[in-house]
Design a protein around this motif. Sequence first.
Motif, mmCIF file in Angstrom:
data_model
loop_
_atom_site.group_PDB
_atom_site.id
_atom_site.type_symbol
_atom_site.label_atom_id
_atom_site.label_comp_id
_atom_site.label_asym_id
_atom_site.label_seq_id
_atom_site.Cartn_x
_atom_site.Cartn_y
_atom_site.Cartn_z
ATOM 1 N N PHE A 378 0.859 -1.178 0.000
ATOM 2 C CA PHE A 378 0.000 0.000 0.000
ATOM 3 C C PHE A 378 0.896 1.228 0.000
ATOM 4 N N LYS A 379 0.833 2.022 -1.083
ATOM 5 C CA LYS A 379 1.674 3.201 -1.211
ATOM 6 C C LYS A 379 0.866 4.340 -1.833
ATOM 7 N N ILE A 380 1.051 5.541 -1.279
ATOM 8 C CA ILE A 380 0.466 6.753 -1.839
ATOM 9 C C ILE A 380 1.559 7.821 -1.849
ATOM 10 N N LYS A 381 1.790 8.442 -2.992
ATOM 11 C CA LYS A 381 2.857 9.442 -3.072
ATOM 12 C C LYS A 381 2.567 10.641 -2.179
ATOM 13 N N ASN A 382 1.381 11.203 -2.266
ATOM 14 C CA ASN A 382 1.012 12.371 -1.452
ATOM 15 C C ASN A 382 0.023 11.937 -0.379
ATOM 16 N N ASP A 383 0.507 11.144 0.556
ATOM 17 C CA ASP A 383 -0.355 10.609 1.613
ATOM 18 C C ASP A 383 -0.758 11.744 2.550
ATOM 19 N N PRO A 384 -2.056 12.018 2.686
ATOM 20 C CA PRO A 384 -2.498 13.130 3.555
ATOM 21 C C PRO A 384 -2.260 12.878 5.033
ATOM 22 N N ARG A 385 -1.933 11.665 5.407
ATOM 23 C CA ARG A 385 -1.710 11.348 6.817
ATOM 24 C C ARG A 385 -0.324 11.742 7.300
ATOM 25 N N ILE A 386 0.605 12.053 6.383
ATOM 26 C CA ILE A 386 1.981 12.368 6.749
ATOM 27 C C ILE A 386 2.070 13.793 7.299
ATOM 28 N N THR A 387 2.770 13.960 8.397
ATOM 29 C CA THR A 387 2.953 15.270 9.018
ATOM 30 C C THR A 387 4.023 16.075 8.280
ATOM 31 N N ARG A 388 4.155 17.354 8.629
ATOM 32 C CA ARG A 388 5.163 18.200 7.977
ATOM 33 C C ARG A 388 6.581 17.708 8.271
ATOM 34 N N VAL A 389 6.852 17.419 9.530
ATOM 35 C CA VAL A 389 8.175 16.880 9.889
ATOM 36 C C VAL A 389 8.351 15.487 9.289
ATOM 37 N N GLY A 390 7.280 14.715 9.291
ATOM 38 C CA GLY A 390 7.358 13.356 8.752
ATOM 39 C C GLY A 390 7.730 13.327 7.283
ATOM 40 N N LEU A 391 7.327 14.345 6.530
ATOM 41 C CA LEU A 391 7.651 14.412 5.111
ATOM 42 C C LEU A 391 9.162 14.476 4.907
ATOM 43 N N THR A 392 9.834 15.286 5.705
ATOM 44 C CA THR A 392 11.297 15.394 5.616
ATOM 45 C C THR A 392 11.967 14.124 6.136
ATOM 46 N N LEU A 393 11.451 13.597 7.224
ATOM 47 C CA LEU A 393 12.034 12.376 7.787
ATOM 48 C C LEU A 393 11.982 11.235 6.776
ATOM 49 N N ARG A 394 10.857 11.089 6.078
ATOM 50 C CA ARG A 394 10.712 10.013 5.097
ATOM 51 C C ARG A 394 11.608 10.242 3.887
ATOM 52 N N LYS A 395 11.764 11.489 3.478
ATOM 53 C CA LYS A 395 12.560 11.798 2.295
ATOM 54 C C LYS A 395 13.991 11.307 2.465
ATOM 55 N N TYR A 396 14.547 11.475 3.665
ATOM 56 C CA TYR A 396 15.929 11.072 3.920
ATOM 57 C C TYR A 396 16.033 9.840 4.813
ATOM 58 N N SER A 397 14.912 9.114 4.970
ATOM 59 C CA SER A 397 14.867 7.856 5.742
ATOM 60 C C SER A 397 15.293 8.038 7.192
ATOM 61 N N LEU A 398 15.164 9.255 7.720
ATOM 62 C CA LEU A 398 15.535 9.489 9.119
ATOM 63 C C LEU A 398 14.532 8.872 10.082
ATOM 64 N N ASP A 399 13.308 8.630 9.609
ATOM 65 C CA ASP A 399 12.300 8.021 10.483
ATOM 66 C C ASP A 399 12.661 6.593 10.856
ATOM 67 N N GLU A 400 13.601 5.985 10.125
ATOM 68 C CA GLU A 400 13.966 4.594 10.360
ATOM 69 C C GLU A 400 15.137 4.432 11.326
ATOM 70 N N LEU A 401 15.684 5.527 11.827
ATOM 71 C CA LEU A 401 16.834 5.431 12.737
ATOM 72 C C LEU A 401 16.565 4.579 13.981
ATOM 73 N N PRO A 402 15.373 4.650 14.618
ATOM 74 C CA PRO A 402 15.133 3.800 15.796
ATOM 75 C C PRO A 402 15.232 2.298 15.511
ATOM 76 N N GLN A 403 15.186 1.905 14.258
ATOM 77 C CA GLN A 403 15.332 0.489 13.934
ATOM 78 C C GLN A 403 16.722 -0.034 14.277
ATOM 79 N N LEU A 404 17.674 0.869 14.534
ATOM 80 C CA LEU A 404 19.001 0.445 15.013
ATOM 81 C C LEU A 404 18.870 -0.329 16.321
ATOM 82 N N PHE A 405 17.872 0.037 17.130
ATOM 83 C CA PHE A 405 17.645 -0.694 18.381
ATOM 84 C C PHE A 405 17.079 -2.092 18.093
ATOM 85 N N ASN A 406 16.227 -2.211 17.066
ATOM 86 C CA ASN A 406 15.755 -3.533 16.647
ATOM 87 C C ASN A 406 16.931 -4.406 16.205
ATOM 88 N N ILE A 407 17.869 -3.793 15.493
ATOM 89 C CA ILE A 407 19.038 -4.544 15.010
ATOM 90 C C ILE A 407 19.904 -4.973 16.183
#
Length: 493
Positions: A378-407
């Motif tokens: 399920f993918k939407i390019k302009n997903d209305p659920r994404i926040t302003r900060v979230g848009l930047t985080l997703r662009k540079y994959s910064l939202d995935e940094l906490p996955q380092l703890f999963n690793i």
Amino acid sequence: MLVTTSGSIIDERLLPLGENDWRTRHSRRLALVDAFVVIWAVIGAYIGRFGYTTDPLASDHEFAYVLLSLGLAIAWWFMLGAWNSRHSRILGAGPDEYKRVAAASLWLFGLVAIVSYVLRVDTARGYVAIALPVGLAGLLLARWLLRQHLSVARQRGGSMSRLLLLGGPSAVAHLASSLYRERHAGYLPVAAYTPGGSGDVTVEPDSSLPILGHATDTASVLEAIEQCKADAVAVSAGVQLHPQTIRHLGWELAARNIGLIMAPALTDIAGPRIHTQQVAGLPLIHVTTPTLEGGQRVAKRLFDIVVSGILIVLTAPLMGFIAILVRADSKGPVLFKQDRVGMEGRHFQMLKFRSMVVDAEARLSELQHRNEGQGVLFKIKNDPRITRVGLTLRKYSLDELPQLFNIFAGSMSLVGPRPPLPREVEAYENDVRRRLLVKPGLTGLWQVSGRSNLSWQDSVRLDLYYVENWSLAGDLVIILRTVRAVFHSTGAY
């Protein structure tokens, strides 16, 4: 004009013909670049060891190293040629070119060390310590830059080998689509030949290649080669030719300086798993079974712990700053926890910085009609659920940094298939379930090959390729490519 399956148009005037083609030009260019680099390396080693002097003949010791530098540069250049590092077959794709450059250089300096020991010649260690690493690094960098230049030319339709595909209809279509997809490899299918096929079919429907014949004799195949002016012939699966006919065809092609490529029906199998063995004159291909057990599993896990631990420490200030931005941007928790499926079907809570509104999951059903993803994605390019900060985080994959703890905890790996949702796994076909044989990764082939721009089929193909051909060296290459993909932010949404 030639039209590929992807719809791109290739100007045939850009395609080389005859012996004076891109191979000769590129080999000459490589020879000149190699000469420049090795001369630069030995001069740099000489200056680094003895300093700059206007009169190198003033001292017998320095004069001896002038002669050594001259001989070393000449020998180095010839060794690169002797190892076939400038052969057109290995240019533009694959690691073979780099391996040959490294092997030629290491063999040369190994011989220098042996000769120095046997003849008791006192060769300055500082001279060798500068010449070898500087020269090798320079050669590899120059080859990489020339490869980028060659890749650009191939994307435009030039510097390609014209290929006649010989085989069954389905095998020809599959090989053609694979070569169109990997244009940097330098093979351009221009026609097909299907021995024993239907005489009524003149165009291969899937690849749109013209079919130049169906006869099973060598003379007819050679006539088709002349007709399409092919530089090489690729014999694929399903070819209805007697082994003796293929043998005669190989002799005739060798006499005409036309390449013969055997393309067995092995899909997405990496080179290290393929081994050949001669039995009664037959080249048997052995494919080893992919395993991730014992020492390999320990090495991968140790690598994950060390690297993720270091990255957690280094990115801790950045993660703290991101947490403040997420909290200030919208109401809700900083971290988003989602149930994902890991190795062998085990579920785990994957961590991410929250990049959507709190009720994003509840609003999923009302957005299903806008789904742009394929398969179970399920993918939407302009997903209305994404926040302003979230848009930047997703662009540079910064939202995935906490996955380092999963690793670090062991539920994920640095490199692996994309971590799927439970509903996606429920819709998996049997073949796709092989993705669950290894831990999901923070990055992977899907991350460095287009991310969200990939189709479902391409995503599955890349993940299965990783599962089948895992190696620690491959993981390192993917991590390096990830840095580039993140900064380009291609396919991130």
